[in-house]
Scaffold this active site. Structure first.
Site, PDB file in Angstrom:
ATOM      1  N   SER A 192       0.523  -1.630  -0.077  1.00 36.43           N
ATOM      2  CA  SER A 192       0.334  -0.560   0.050  1.00 36.43           C
ATOM      3  C   SER A 192       0.692   1.477  -0.275  1.00 36.43           C
ATOM      4  CB  SER A 192      -0.836   0.136   1.635  1.00 36.43           C
ATOM      5  OG  SER A 192      -1.434  -1.008   0.830  1.00 36.43           O
ATOM      6  N   HIS A 198      -1.170  -2.671  -7.166  1.00 35.47           N
ATOM      7  CA  HIS A 198      -1.695  -2.378  -6.271  1.00 35.47           C
ATOM      8  C   HIS A 198      -3.538  -2.326  -6.273  1.00 35.47           C
ATOM      9  CE1 HIS A 198      -3.099   0.552  -3.082  1.00 35.47           C
ATOM     10  NE2 HIS A 198      -2.779  -0.262  -2.091  1.00 35.47           N
ATOM     11  N   GLU A 235      -3.635  -0.354 -10.030  1.00 34.32           N
ATOM     12  CA  GLU A 235      -3.324   0.199 -10.180  1.00 34.32           C
ATOM     13  C   GLU A 235      -1.154  -0.466 -10.664  1.00 34.32           C
ATOM     14  OE1 GLU A 235      -3.360   4.074  -6.966  1.00 34.32           O
ATOM     15  OE2 GLU A 235      -2.679   2.560  -6.190  1.00 34.32           O
ATOM     16  N   ASN A 280      -4.066   5.725  -2.254  1.00 30.81           N
ATOM     17  CA  ASN A 280      -3.905   6.110  -1.681  1.00 30.81           C
ATOM     18  C   ASN A 280      -3.256   7.549  -0.896  1.00 30.81           C
ATOM     19  OD1 ASN A 280      -4.608   3.756  -0.194  1.00 30.81           O
ATOM     20  ND2 ASN A 280      -2.403   2.872  -0.831  1.00 30.81           N
TER      21      ASN A 280
HETATM   22  N1  CAA Z   1     -16.687 -10.898  -1.709  1.00 24.90           N
HETATM   23  C1  CAA Z   1     -17.645 -11.419  -2.901  1.00 24.90           C
HETATM   24  N2  CAA Z   1     -18.826 -10.452  -3.291  1.00 24.90           N
HETATM   25  C2  CAA Z   1     -19.318  -9.159  -2.221  1.00 24.90           C
HETATM   26  C3  CAA Z   1     -18.312  -9.022  -1.373  1.00 24.90           C
HETATM   27  C4  CAA Z   1     -16.683  -9.414  -1.325  1.00 24.90           C
HETATM   28  N3  CAA Z   1     -15.619  -9.291   0.041  1.00 24.90           N
HETATM   29  N4  CAA Z   1     -18.461  -7.806  -0.472  1.00 24.90           N
HETATM   30  C5  CAA Z   1     -19.990  -7.291  -1.388  1.00 24.90           C
HETATM   31  N5  CAA Z   1     -20.155  -8.904  -2.450  1.00 24.90           N
HETATM   32  C6  CAA Z   1     -20.483  -8.853  -3.493  1.00 24.90           C
HETATM   33  C7  CAA Z   1     -22.224  -9.325  -3.178  1.00 24.90           C
HETATM   34  O1  CAA Z   1     -22.840 -10.018  -4.251  1.00 24.90           O
HETATM   35  C8  CAA Z   1     -23.498  -8.611  -2.129  1.00 24.90           C
HETATM   36  O2  CAA Z   1     -24.047  -9.004  -2.084  1.00 24.90           O
HETATM   37  P1  CAA Z   1     -25.387  -9.930  -0.736  1.00 24.90           P
HETATM   38  O3  CAA Z   1     -24.957  -8.937   0.265  1.00 24.90           O
HETATM   39  O4  CAA Z   1     -26.294 -10.436  -1.332  1.00 24.90           O
HETATM   40  O5  CAA Z   1     -23.756 -11.037  -1.214  1.00 24.90           O
HETATM   41  C9  CAA Z   1     -22.890  -7.719  -3.017  1.00 24.90           C
HETATM   42  O6  CAA Z   1     -21.479  -7.132  -3.239  1.00 24.90           O
HETATM   43  C10 CAA Z   1     -23.258  -6.316  -2.601  1.00 24.90           C
HETATM   44  O7  CAA Z   1     -22.636  -6.621  -1.412  1.00 24.90           O
HETATM   45  P2  CAA Z   1     -22.999  -5.227   0.098  1.00 24.90           P
HETATM   46  O8  CAA Z   1     -24.192  -4.809   0.588  1.00 24.90           O
HETATM   47  O9  CAA Z   1     -21.972  -5.728   0.603  1.00 24.90           O
HETATM   48  O10 CAA Z   1     -21.900  -4.001  -1.350  1.00 24.90           O
HETATM   49  P3  CAA Z   1     -22.432  -2.789  -0.950  1.00 24.90           P
HETATM   50  O11 CAA Z   1     -22.484  -2.591  -2.010  1.00 24.90           O
HETATM   51  O12 CAA Z   1     -22.664  -1.994  -0.086  1.00 24.90           O
HETATM   52  O13 CAA Z   1     -20.823  -2.244  -1.457  1.00 24.90           O
HETATM   53  C11 CAA Z   1     -17.971  -2.399  -1.222  1.00 24.90           C
HETATM   54  C12 CAA Z   1     -19.448  -3.100  -0.264  1.00 24.90           C
HETATM   55  C13 CAA Z   1     -17.908  -2.692  -2.623  1.00 24.90           C
HETATM   56  C14 CAA Z   1     -17.472  -2.738   0.095  1.00 24.90           C
HETATM   57  C15 CAA Z   1     -18.673  -0.945  -1.428  1.00 24.90           C
HETATM   58  O14 CAA Z   1     -19.311  -0.225   0.078  1.00 24.90           O
HETATM   59  C16 CAA Z   1     -17.349   0.181  -1.438  1.00 24.90           C
HETATM   60  O15 CAA Z   1     -16.705   0.258  -2.118  1.00 24.90           O
HETATM   61  N6  CAA Z   1     -16.398   0.753  -0.335  1.00 24.90           N
HETATM   62  C17 CAA Z   1     -16.008   0.942  -0.372  1.00 24.90           C
HETATM   63  C18 CAA Z   1     -14.124  -0.015  -0.557  1.00 24.90           C
HETATM   64  C19 CAA Z   1     -12.927   1.013  -0.509  1.00 24.90           C
HETATM   65  O16 CAA Z   1     -12.938   2.848  -0.874  1.00 24.90           O
HETATM   66  N7  CAA Z   1     -11.957   0.434  -0.831  1.00 24.90           N
HETATM   67  C20 CAA Z   1     -10.777   0.794  -1.142  1.00 24.90           C
HETATM   68  C21 CAA Z   1     -10.080   0.681   0.339  1.00 24.90           C
HETATM   69  S1  CAA Z   1      -7.962   1.775   0.017  1.00 24.90           S
HETATM   70  C22 CAA Z   1      -7.669  -0.275  -0.307  1.00 24.90           C
HETATM   71  O17 CAA Z   1      -7.522  -0.848  -0.530  1.00 24.90           O
HETATM   72  C23 CAA Z   1      -5.719   0.590  -0.388  1.00 24.90           C
HETATM   73  C24 CAA Z   1      -4.953   0.588   0.359  1.00 24.90           C
HETATM   74  O18 CAA Z   1      -4.274  -0.113   0.581  1.00 24.90           O
HETATM   75  C25 CAA Z   1      -5.259   0.291   2.077  1.00 24.90           C
HETATM   76  P1  NAD Z   2      -3.042  -9.633   6.426  1.00 25.73           P
HETATM   77  O1  NAD Z   2      -2.838  -9.050   7.653  1.00 25.73           O
HETATM   78  O2  NAD Z   2      -4.253  -9.577   6.408  1.00 25.73           O
HETATM   79  O3  NAD Z   2      -2.591 -10.768   5.878  1.00 25.73           O
HETATM   80  C1  NAD Z   2      -1.021 -11.020   5.503  1.00 25.73           C
HETATM   81  C2  NAD Z   2      -0.931 -11.878   5.176  1.00 25.73           C
HETATM   82  O4  NAD Z   2       0.741 -12.074   5.146  1.00 25.73           O
HETATM   83  C3  NAD Z   2      -0.797 -13.256   7.292  1.00 25.73           C
HETATM   84  O5  NAD Z   2      -1.506 -14.146   6.191  1.00 25.73           O
HETATM   85  C4  NAD Z   2       0.556 -13.865   7.006  1.00 25.73           C
HETATM   86  O6  NAD Z   2       0.579 -14.512   7.826  1.00 25.73           O
HETATM   87  C5  NAD Z   2       1.085 -13.570   5.919  1.00 25.73           C
HETATM   88  N1  NAD Z   2       2.741 -13.727   5.511  1.00 25.73           N
HETATM   89  C6  NAD Z   2       2.791 -12.317   6.995  1.00 25.73           C
HETATM   90  N2  NAD Z   2       4.673 -12.774   6.637  1.00 25.73           N
HETATM   91  C7  NAD Z   2       4.381 -13.459   5.343  1.00 25.73           C
HETATM   92  C8  NAD Z   2       5.924 -14.405   5.158  1.00 25.73           C
HETATM   93  N3  NAD Z   2       7.398 -14.089   4.750  1.00 25.73           N
HETATM   94  N4  NAD Z   2       5.585 -15.304   3.657  1.00 25.73           N
HETATM   95  C9  NAD Z   2       4.608 -15.456   3.676  1.00 25.73           C
HETATM   96  N5  NAD Z   2       2.819 -15.239   4.525  1.00 25.73           N
HETATM   97  C10 NAD Z   2       2.804 -14.060   5.222  1.00 25.73           C
HETATM   98  O7  NAD Z   2      -3.067  -7.792   5.864  1.00 25.73           O
HETATM   99  P2  NAD Z   2      -3.226  -7.373   3.745  1.00 25.73           P
HETATM  100  O8  NAD Z   2      -4.363  -5.908   5.031  1.00 25.73           O
HETATM  101  O9  NAD Z   2      -4.169  -8.291   3.373  1.00 25.73           O
HETATM  102  O10 NAD Z   2      -2.350  -6.857   3.506  1.00 25.73           O
HETATM  103  C11 NAD Z   2      -1.233  -7.198   2.418  1.00 25.73           C
HETATM  104  C12 NAD Z   2      -0.030  -6.890   1.968  1.00 25.73           C
HETATM  105  O11 NAD Z   2      -1.528  -6.276   1.183  1.00 25.73           O
HETATM  106  C13 NAD Z   2       0.226  -5.420   2.769  1.00 25.73           C
HETATM  107  O12 NAD Z   2       1.050  -5.119   1.920  1.00 25.73           O
HETATM  108  C14 NAD Z   2      -0.803  -4.103   2.490  1.00 25.73           C
HETATM  109  O13 NAD Z   2      -0.278  -3.342   2.285  1.00 25.73           O
HETATM  110  C15 NAD Z   2      -1.548  -3.940   1.340  1.00 25.73           C
HETATM  111  N6  NAD Z   2      -2.735  -3.782   1.266  1.00 25.73           N
HETATM  112  C16 NAD Z   2      -3.592  -4.027   1.958  1.00 25.73           C
HETATM  113  C17 NAD Z   2      -5.086  -3.744   2.066  1.00 25.73           C
HETATM  114  C18 NAD Z   2      -5.919  -3.451   2.744  1.00 25.73           C
HETATM  115  O14 NAD Z   2      -7.028  -2.274   2.687  1.00 25.73           O
HETATM  116  N7  NAD Z   2      -6.186  -4.335   3.639  1.00 25.73           N
HETATM  117  C19 NAD Z   2      -5.150  -2.842   0.425  1.00 25.73           C
HETATM  118  C20 NAD Z   2      -4.001  -2.520  -0.971  1.00 25.73           C
HETATM  119  C21 NAD Z   2      -2.815  -3.376  -0.289  1.00 25.73           C
END
Ligand code: CAA
Ligand code: NAD
Length: 297
Positions: free
Chosen positions: A128, A151, A163, A201
């Site tokens: 991330s 990503h 990404e 991000n």
């Molecule tokens: N797996 C499979 N299907 C899924 C699912 C999952 N994890 N989540 C939702 N679905 C499907 C299912 O078919 C679900 O239907 P059911 O509830 O009947 O099973 C349908 O989608 C609708 O589900 P929800 O009513 O729970 O979904 P929603 O319309 O409220 O959307 C969401 C859920 C997609 C998570 C939406 O709330 C959303 O887009 N949220 C924002 C998420 C976001 O911004 N993510 C990025 C985070 S940042 C990141 O990831 C980067 C990082 O590095 C940190």
């Molecule tokens: P998580 O904690 O859910 O999962 C990490 C997994 O990696 C665990 O099951 C752990 O046992 C395993 N692990 C740790 N060290 C290991 C090793 N040396 N060999 C094999 N397995 C190992 O974490 P996550 O949220 O899935 O995040 C994983 C990566 O994805 C991170 O780099 C995070 O920054 C990135 N990421 C996270 C998100 C998010 O929303 N959580 C979104 C995009 C990217």
């Protein structure tokens, strides 16, 4: 459907991201090996996948339980599990790392993998916040030319974007192959340079941190800030729901890292942690994954 010659995928890390990536690749007919540190972690990853696939199957085959099971079993049948990373990458076309967000652990993992993966394999990280070039630092020049950022977003089965992060060293044909593969698994690629936060991000983290600071200044409750952003800006989740979903430890790790030495972000007040975030993480309130965060689950 876009075709890609990549067919054998190894995903290292079976947590919320790795299991999602494995699920999506297997859904698109790839042969997938999912690797984690022990069997318990793998079982957890497998159950994330099965649960998510069941949700999809229920929608796809609403009245037909047998078809739902066939759908889940067929996809799960393309996923094998392993605790041996070197063995698991020996035939891979593409290796995607999704382990803990720690530069040293990621560098050591890739140093190990590079001894066993085919020379032509593409190696990728789902980090991330860490620089892709730095994760590849211990590798030789040839490997660096085939190393890229891929990503994904959480929840992987639902979020369309990937990404594709290009380093200074990566070859254009590797970028092209990665873009084609992303399309082949039904996602949309956005290519960008290896800079802190890439695109999403870089914009999302200041938004999350400013939301937390609004709460700290008692401008409004978390619920009202969430309602405001959902209904006033059309976001699917409010910022506190999203922080809990991503994981508060992950958010703190990202901002602390960038505040300390993020290229161009070091010392920027927008990327400074806050008392509230620090306290919640210290209390183990990490969001949905720990059952409590800004909200209780
Ligand atoms: N797996 C499979 N299907 C899924 C699912 C999952 N994890 N989540 C939702 N679905 C499907 C299912 O078919 C679900 O239907 P059911 O509830 O009947 O099973 C349908 O989608 C609708 O589900 P929800 O009513 O729970 O979904 P929603 O319309 O409220 O959307 C969401 C859920 C997609 C998570 C939406 O709330 C959303 O887009 N949220 C924002 C998420 C976001 O911004 N993510 C990025 C985070 S940042 C990141 O990831 C980067 C990082 O590095 C940190
Ligand atoms: P998580 O904690 O859910 O999962 C990490 C997994 O990696 C665990 O099951 C752990 O046992 C395993 N692990 C740790 N060290 C290991 C090793 N040396 N060999 C094999 N397995 C190992 O974490 P996550 O949220 O899935 O995040 C994983 C990566 O994805 C991170 O780099 C995070 O920054 C990135 N990421 C996270 C998100 C998010 O929303 N959580 C979104 C995009 C990217």
């Amino acid at each position: 459907m876009v075709q890609s010659p990549i067919s054998r995928i190894t995903v290292i890390g079976g947590g919320q991201m790795g299991s999602g990536i494995a699920q999506v690749a297997a859904t698109h007919k790839h042969e997938v090996t999912l690797v984690d540190v022990n069997q318990e972690a793998l079982d957890r990853g497998k159950s994330y996948m099965a649960k998510s696939l069941k949700r999809v199957a229920k929608k796809k085959f609403a009245e037909d339980e047998a078809a739902q099971s066939r759908f889940v079993d067929e996809i799960m049948g393309r996923v094998s599990l392993s605790t041996k990373p070197q063995e698991a990458v020996s035939r891979a076309d593409l290796v995607i790392e999704a382990i803990v967000e720690n530069i040293k652990v990621k560098q050591d993992l890739f140093a190990q993998l590079s001894k066993a993966a085919p020379q032509e394999a593409i190696l990728a990280s789902n980090t991330s916040s860490l620089p892709i070039g730095k994760i590849a630092e211990l590798l030789d020049e040839q490997r660096k030319q085939r190393f890229i950022g891929l990503h994904f977003f959480n929840p992987v089965p639902q979020m369309k974007l990937v990404e594709v992060v290009r380093t200074k060293e990566v070859e254009q044909d590797v970028v092209d192959s990665a873009v084609a593969w992303v399309k082949a698994i039904g996602k949309a690629p956005a290519v960008c340079k290896d800079t802190p936060g890439f695109i999403v991000n870089r914009l999302l983290l200041p938004y999350m941190m400013e939301s937390i600071r609004l709460l700290e200044r008692d401008v409004a409750s978390a619920q009202d800030i969430d309602t405001a952003m959902k209904l006033g800006a059309g976001y699917p989740m409010g910022p506190f729901e999203l922080c809990d979903y991503v994981g508060l430890d992950t958010i703190k790790f990202i901002v602390d890292g960038w505040h300390k030495d993020g290229e161009g972000l070091k010392g920027n007040p927008l990327f400074t942690s806050s008392k509230k975030l620090d306290e919640l993480v210290k209390q183990g309130r990490l969001g949905v994954k720990s059952g409590k965060g800004f909200y209780d689950y």
